[in-house]
Design an enzyme around this catalytic site. Sequence first.
Site, PDB file in Angstrom:
ATOM      1  N   THR A 143       5.398   4.834  19.686  1.00 51.86           N
ATOM      2  CA  THR A 143       4.261   4.591  19.685  1.00 51.86           C
ATOM      3  C   THR A 143       3.556   4.583  21.002  1.00 51.86           C
ATOM      4  O   THR A 143       4.539   4.712  22.152  1.00 51.86           O
ATOM      5  CB  THR A 143       3.951   3.139  19.588  1.00 51.86           C
ATOM      6  OG1 THR A 143       2.399   2.652  19.192  1.00 51.86           O
ATOM      7  CG2 THR A 143       4.724   2.066  20.322  1.00 51.86           C
ATOM      8  N   THR A 162       5.033  -1.227  11.743  1.00 47.29           N
ATOM      9  CA  THR A 162       3.774  -0.852  12.169  1.00 47.29           C
ATOM     10  C   THR A 162       2.848  -2.029  12.078  1.00 47.29           C
ATOM     11  O   THR A 162       2.902  -3.026  11.399  1.00 47.29           O
ATOM     12  CB  THR A 162       3.398   0.298  11.645  1.00 47.29           C
ATOM     13  OG1 THR A 162       1.998   0.823  12.558  1.00 47.29           O
ATOM     14  CG2 THR A 162       3.194   0.510  10.238  1.00 47.29           C
ATOM     15  N   GLY A 163       1.781  -2.035  13.278  1.00 45.83           N
ATOM     16  CA  GLY A 163       0.717  -3.028  13.306  1.00 45.83           C
ATOM     17  C   GLY A 163       1.063  -3.757  14.507  1.00 45.83           C
ATOM     18  O   GLY A 163       1.749  -3.190  15.244  1.00 45.83           O
ATOM     19  N   THR A 194       1.941   3.284  14.614  1.00 50.26           N
ATOM     20  CA  THR A 194       3.213   3.667  14.967  1.00 50.26           C
ATOM     21  C   THR A 194       3.691   4.587  14.090  1.00 50.26           C
ATOM     22  O   THR A 194       3.293   4.655  12.883  1.00 50.26           O
ATOM     23  CB  THR A 194       4.301   2.572  14.977  1.00 50.26           C
ATOM     24  OG1 THR A 194       4.001   1.657  15.862  1.00 50.26           O
ATOM     25  CG2 THR A 194       5.683   2.674  14.854  1.00 50.26           C
TER      26      THR A 194
HETATM   27  N1  ASP Z   1       3.061  -1.536  16.398  1.00 46.26           N
HETATM   28  C1  ASP Z   1       2.540  -0.929  17.572  1.00 46.26           C
HETATM   29  C2  ASP Z   1       2.141  -1.687  18.700  1.00 46.26           C
HETATM   30  O1  ASP Z   1       2.219  -2.970  18.843  1.00 46.26           O
HETATM   31  C3  ASP Z   1       1.079  -0.534  17.161  1.00 46.26           C
HETATM   32  C4  ASP Z   1       1.112   0.224  15.947  1.00 46.26           C
HETATM   33  O2  ASP Z   1       1.830   0.225  15.165  1.00 46.26           O
HETATM   34  O3  ASP Z   1      -0.142   0.881  15.864  1.00 46.26           O
HETATM   35  O4  ASP Z   1       2.123  -1.330  19.965  1.00 46.26           O
END
Ligand code: ASP
Length: 334
Positions: free
Chosen positions: A209, A241-242, A191
Amino acid sequence: MDIEWEITLSEPVIISNWNHGKQAVTTGIGILRKGGSALDAVEAGICSVEDDPETHSVGTGGIPNIEGVVELDASIMIGNTHQSGAVTGLVMTKNPISVARKVMELCPHVMLSGEGALHFARACGFEYYEPLTPWAKDRWEALRKLLFSAMKNEISFSQFTAKVGYNIEPEKIASALELLIKSGEIREAGTVGTLCLDANGMIVAGTSTSGLPIHLPGRVADSSVIGAGTFASESGAASSTGIGEYVIRHTLSRKACDYIEEGSSPTEACEKALLQMLKRENVPHFIGLIALNRNGNVGGACISNEAHQFTFQYQRLSDGDMHEVTANPVKLKS
Ligand code: ASP
């Protein structure tokens, strides 16, 4: 839109996560230099990442969902007033963060989804735009094949059509997706989160995202959920993020802001929010958090294994240098 708060003189700063966030910081600081607000800086910064086809987890160039459709999620929040706007599952549109800002400014609602978000975007003048790039399409094909093999041939390939999200038992797909995430095959995560404090003390958080690659249609990413992926208050701002499911379950950005309000530094606040989550749930995936406070201090932390180094960068209007930081991973003491 009325935006009023007690003006405090502060040292402007902008922070954004991951390597692609450098673009957001450079663009955002340019806006601040010209006298733009934190809101303008965050929006423009995030747009610059959404427009980059080489970033495969945000806007143009993002990896599509399991059916090959790029679904975009974004949110934005002004901490001083708690005004916020968000879109989820927005398709065929260039800049979800700008649509989220319009939701905040023009709509009586905080969040619009799918078709409603699309109609709203068109009504606001956002034109038809296909964010799917040839590279992302190829990657989608490759991931679909991996997903198919991760399902251990429980289904025939003819069942595994473009409508895969609907004609296969969801738990079979879910466990195959989980397997791919754990094995690191789904690695285009990241993200873009951007936080800014301007000279008038305006505090803004924004996140955008294209969601986890090959997610199920209609999955809501944390990036569009106020409190989870994005939060800002009178005291600070945070963006996560994650793997978004963890972020949503533990309202991570809100938690980091609460710790800032209680007096923690941004780094401590991120660490505490992540540790609190770890106390409640085993988190085998990567999660990263960045934060800033009203004094212009910034920080971040993550839950990570060695494969994932979480970096963020920030720039102050006063010194103009790009400061790059690798966040420390937090662990529960055994
Ligand atoms: N947080 C984002 C999601 O779960 C993904 C990301 O951070 O890459 O869609």
